[in-house]
Design a protein around this motif. Structure first.
Motif, PDB file in Angstrom:
ATOM      1  N   LYS A 139      39.297  41.129  45.169  1.00 37.92           N
ATOM      2  CA  LYS A 139      38.640  40.335  46.212  1.00 37.92           C
ATOM      3  C   LYS A 139      38.800  38.831  45.928  1.00 37.92           C
ATOM      4  N   LEU A 140      38.612  38.453  44.658  1.00 30.32           N
ATOM      5  CA  LEU A 140      38.760  37.040  44.292  1.00 30.32           C
ATOM      6  C   LEU A 140      40.184  36.554  44.519  1.00 30.32           C
ATOM      7  N   GLN A 141      41.166  37.390  44.174  1.00 34.09           N
ATOM      8  CA  GLN A 141      42.571  37.024  44.377  1.00 34.09           C
ATOM      9  C   GLN A 141      42.870  36.859  45.862  1.00 34.09           C
ATOM     10  N   SER A 142      42.294  37.738  46.679  1.00 32.32           N
ATOM     11  CA  SER A 142      42.495  37.653  48.122  1.00 32.32           C
ATOM     12  C   SER A 142      41.924  36.360  48.681  1.00 32.32           C
ATOM     13  N   LEU A 143      40.724  35.990  48.218  1.00 33.71           N
ATOM     14  CA  LEU A 143      40.099  34.757  48.680  1.00 33.71           C
ATOM     15  C   LEU A 143      40.884  33.528  48.260  1.00 33.71           C
ATOM     16  N   GLN A 144      41.439  33.563  47.028  1.00 31.21           N
ATOM     17  CA  GLN A 144      42.222  32.430  46.539  1.00 31.21           C
ATOM     18  C   GLN A 144      43.485  32.240  47.372  1.00 31.21           C
ATOM     19  N   ARG A 145      44.111  33.354  47.766  1.00 30.14           N
ATOM     20  CA  ARG A 145      45.318  33.249  48.584  1.00 30.14           C
ATOM     21  C   ARG A 145      45.003  32.664  49.960  1.00 30.14           C
ATOM     22  N   LYS A 146      43.771  32.849  50.412  1.00 33.27           N
ATOM     23  CA  LYS A 146      43.356  32.308  51.703  1.00 33.27           C
ATOM     24  C   LYS A 146      42.821  30.886  51.587  1.00 33.27           C
ATOM     25  N   GLY A 147      42.813  30.364  50.352  1.00 34.54           N
ATOM     26  CA  GLY A 147      42.342  29.001  50.153  1.00 34.54           C
ATOM     27  C   GLY A 147      40.853  28.874  49.986  1.00 34.54           C
ATOM     28  N   VAL A 148      40.171  29.998  49.787  1.00 33.48           N
ATOM     29  CA  VAL A 148      38.711  29.965  49.603  1.00 33.48           C
ATOM     30  C   VAL A 148      38.405  29.763  48.124  1.00 33.48           C
TER      31      VAL A 148
END
Length: 221
Positions: A139-148
């Motif tokens: 989940k954290l990796q997904s958010l980082q890819r989205k710029g969150v």
């Protein structure tokens, strides 16, 4: 040719423990530049001279016993401690190897900036093969890819001064570029447009070329 465990004792009492398949030959090698491979021992030799170090054979043993015997005496004399001259402890079937922190730092410094060879690259590439990330990590990796961001400020309370600044900012009037209609705040505009959050409105106002919101663009008045 005799194999076994030997010891060097420096004038200050510090001890170096080693093993050799041929002890006599190893002693002759230490009187040459080969001693440079053992940094702490080498520094002691530079300080006191090689002949000032007492050399003795602790125990003769077979080839198969060398590692276990060497590690036994290394632990006994604490050769990686303050009173020792070894940089690392020998790995055996029951005990892992150990390298002093000082030696690790020197190795790290020596390898900084050095390009990796193909063998090392392959090891690093294969290091994480087969490993699975936890659900939280994904989940954290997904958010980082989205710029969150990683919620670094979650749980922190805003000061009264910060709240006041945000309140003032939200009361700045906004005008529609196409219709010329003026809105008292971003909240009022969102209510009229039926938007649930003012985030998109303020985000578009911050950039030079705002995207359209419901087919129209807006700017601060």
């Amino acid at each position: 040719m005799k194999s076994g465990i030997y010891k060097f004792t420096a004038p200050d009492g510090k001890v170096y423990i080693g093993q050799a398949k041929n002890i006599e030959r190893r002693y002759r090698e230490y009187s040459t530049d080969k001693i440079k491979e053992h940094r702490r021992f080498y520094e002691s030799v530079l300080k006191y001279g090689f002949e000032s170090h007492i050399h003795e054979v602790i125990e003769y043993c077979s080839f198969e016993e060398l590692k276990d015997k060497e590690r036994h005496y290394q632990d006994y004399y604490d050769v990686c401690g303050p009173n020792g001259l070894n940089c690392k402890l020998t790995k055996t079937g029951l005990k892992p190897s150990f390298v002093t922190k000082e030696t690790c730092n020197l190795i790290s410094k020596a390898n900084t900036g050095r390009p990796l060879d193909e063998k090392r690259k392959k090891i690093l590439l294969n290091a994480n093969l087969g490993k699975k990330h936890s659900q939280e990590t994904r989940k954290l990796q997904s958010l980082q890819r989205k710029g969150v961001p990683k919620f670094k400020h979650r749980g922190l309370k805003r000061t009264e001064e910060t709240k006041q600044k945000i309140s003032i900012a939200r009361k700045i009037k906004i005008v529609c570029n196409e219709t010329g209609i003026i809105y008292d705040s971003g909240s009022d505009l969102c209510k009229i447009l039926g938007l649930s959050s003012t985030g998109n409105i303020y985000q578009h106002l911050k950039i030079n070329k705002p995207k359209t919101v419901r087919g129209l663009t807006y700017r601060y008045l």
